[in-house]
Design a protein around this motif. Structure first.
Motif, PDB file in Angstrom:
ATOM      1  N   UNK A  93      23.770  -1.844  -6.064  1.00 36.87           N
ATOM      2  CA  UNK A  93      22.560  -2.579  -6.034  1.00 36.87           C
ATOM      3  C   UNK A  93      21.739  -1.754  -5.263  1.00 36.87           C
ATOM      4  N   UNK A  94      20.147  -1.413  -5.683  1.00 34.49           N
ATOM      5  CA  UNK A  94      19.272  -0.913  -4.996  1.00 34.49           C
ATOM      6  C   UNK A  94      18.189  -1.819  -4.523  1.00 34.49           C
ATOM      7  N   UNK A  95      18.072  -2.078  -3.360  1.00 36.99           N
ATOM      8  CA  UNK A  95      17.246  -3.129  -2.574  1.00 36.99           C
ATOM      9  C   UNK A  95      16.221  -2.331  -2.031  1.00 36.99           C
ATOM     10  N   UNK A 144       0.821  -1.283   0.110  1.00 35.14           N
ATOM     11  CA  UNK A 144      -0.044   0.075  -0.042  1.00 35.14           C
ATOM     12  C   UNK A 144       0.835   1.301   0.160  1.00 35.14           C
ATOM     13  N   UNK A 145       0.577   2.450  -0.487  1.00 41.78           N
ATOM     14  CA  UNK A 145       1.209   3.620  -0.438  1.00 41.78           C
ATOM     15  C   UNK A 145       1.614   4.225   1.037  1.00 41.78           C
ATOM     16  N   UNK A 146       0.851   3.547   1.945  1.00 42.87           N
ATOM     17  CA  UNK A 146       1.061   3.891   3.507  1.00 42.87           C
ATOM     18  C   UNK A 146       2.264   2.932   3.840  1.00 42.87           C
ATOM     19  N   UNK A 147       2.459   1.832   3.386  1.00 44.78           N
ATOM     20  CA  UNK A 147       3.374   0.861   3.804  1.00 44.78           C
ATOM     21  C   UNK A 147       4.894   1.347   3.930  1.00 44.78           C
ATOM     22  N   UNK A 148       5.478   1.406   4.977  1.00 43.13           N
ATOM     23  CA  UNK A 148       6.925   1.789   4.698  1.00 43.13           C
ATOM     24  C   UNK A 148       7.966   0.748   4.238  1.00 43.13           C
ATOM     25  N   UNK A 149       8.819   1.295   3.447  1.00 49.30           N
ATOM     26  CA  UNK A 149       9.869   0.349   2.498  1.00 49.30           C
ATOM     27  C   UNK A 149      11.343   0.812   2.792  1.00 49.30           C
ATOM     28  N   UNK A 150      11.940  -0.156   3.129  1.00 49.41           N
ATOM     29  CA  UNK A 150      13.371  -0.143   3.088  1.00 49.41           C
ATOM     30  C   UNK A 150      13.944   0.446   1.629  1.00 49.41           C
ATOM     31  N   UNK A 151      14.732   1.230   1.572  1.00 50.05           N
ATOM     32  CA  UNK A 151      15.247   1.796   0.154  1.00 50.05           C
ATOM     33  C   UNK A 151      17.089   1.555   0.688  1.00 50.05           C
ATOM     34  N   UNK A 152      17.681   0.547   0.167  1.00 50.54           N
ATOM     35  CA  UNK A 152      18.906   0.367   0.525  1.00 50.54           C
ATOM     36  C   UNK A 152      19.829   0.339  -0.620  1.00 50.54           C
ATOM     37  N   UNK A 153      20.764   1.278  -0.567  1.00 52.14           N
ATOM     38  CA  UNK A 153      21.778   1.058  -1.796  1.00 52.14           C
ATOM     39  C   UNK A 153      23.201   0.441  -1.321  1.00 52.14           C
ATOM     40  N   UNK A 154      23.514  -0.496  -1.821  1.00 52.00           N
ATOM     41  CA  UNK A 154      24.778  -1.342  -1.601  1.00 52.00           C
ATOM     42  C   UNK A 154      25.810  -1.319  -2.855  1.00 52.00           C
ATOM     43  N   UNK A 155      26.922  -1.155  -2.203  1.00 51.34           N
ATOM     44  CA  UNK A 155      28.067  -1.105  -3.526  1.00 51.34           C
ATOM     45  C   UNK A 155      28.602  -2.691  -3.329  1.00 51.34           C
TER      46      UNK A 155
END
Length: 132
Positions: free
Chosen positions: A32-34, A10-21
């Motif tokens: 990597x964008x996880x 849902x648009x209200x759910x929180x999401x981890x946005x992680x950038x990894x090298x």
């Protein structure tokens, strides 16, 4: 909206946005964008991903087992920021991987977008006839 559709959140759910090298011999090889629904790993810390694989964290902490995924691979070129992170010239060739992964229960657990240096990778596919 696209990310929410891929993760089935849902648009209200929180999401981890992680950038990894991703490194090899201390040289950056990929970015990597996880993206992960936060409810799957609410207590995730940076150190966790430095010490464990993402799939191991899912299984050991929450009993979530990866069952399947869909991945696409296509050629692309790097923009200025991506090229800087990978230490290559702007517009260098790269491989773009996009993957959506599901658990045994059919829940989407990740959407990943990765850029791999085109000058350091060769993709090989082994083809076999179906098992009888």
């Amino acid at each position: 909206a696209k990310l929410g559709q891929r993760l089935r959140v849902s648009p209200v759910d929180e999401v981890w946005a992680i950038r990894r090298l991703r490194l090899a011999d201390d040289e950056t090889m990929a970015i990597e964008f996880l993206h992960v629904p936060r409810r799957l790993l609410p207590d995730l810390r940076r150190e966790d991903l430095e010490e464990h694989s993402f799939y191991t964290l899912l299984q050991e902490r929450h009993g979530i087992v990866i069952a399947s995924g869909i991945q696409t691979i296509e050629p692309t070129v790097l923009d200025e920021d991506e090229a800087e992170m990978l230490a290559v010239p702007v517009h260098s060739p790269a491989f773009l991987f996009e993957r959506t992964t599901e658990s045994e229960g059919g829940e989407v657990v990740e959407y990943v977008r990765s850029l791999y240096r085109g000058d350091r990778y060769r993709l090989v596919t082994e083809l076999r006839p179906p098992l009888r």
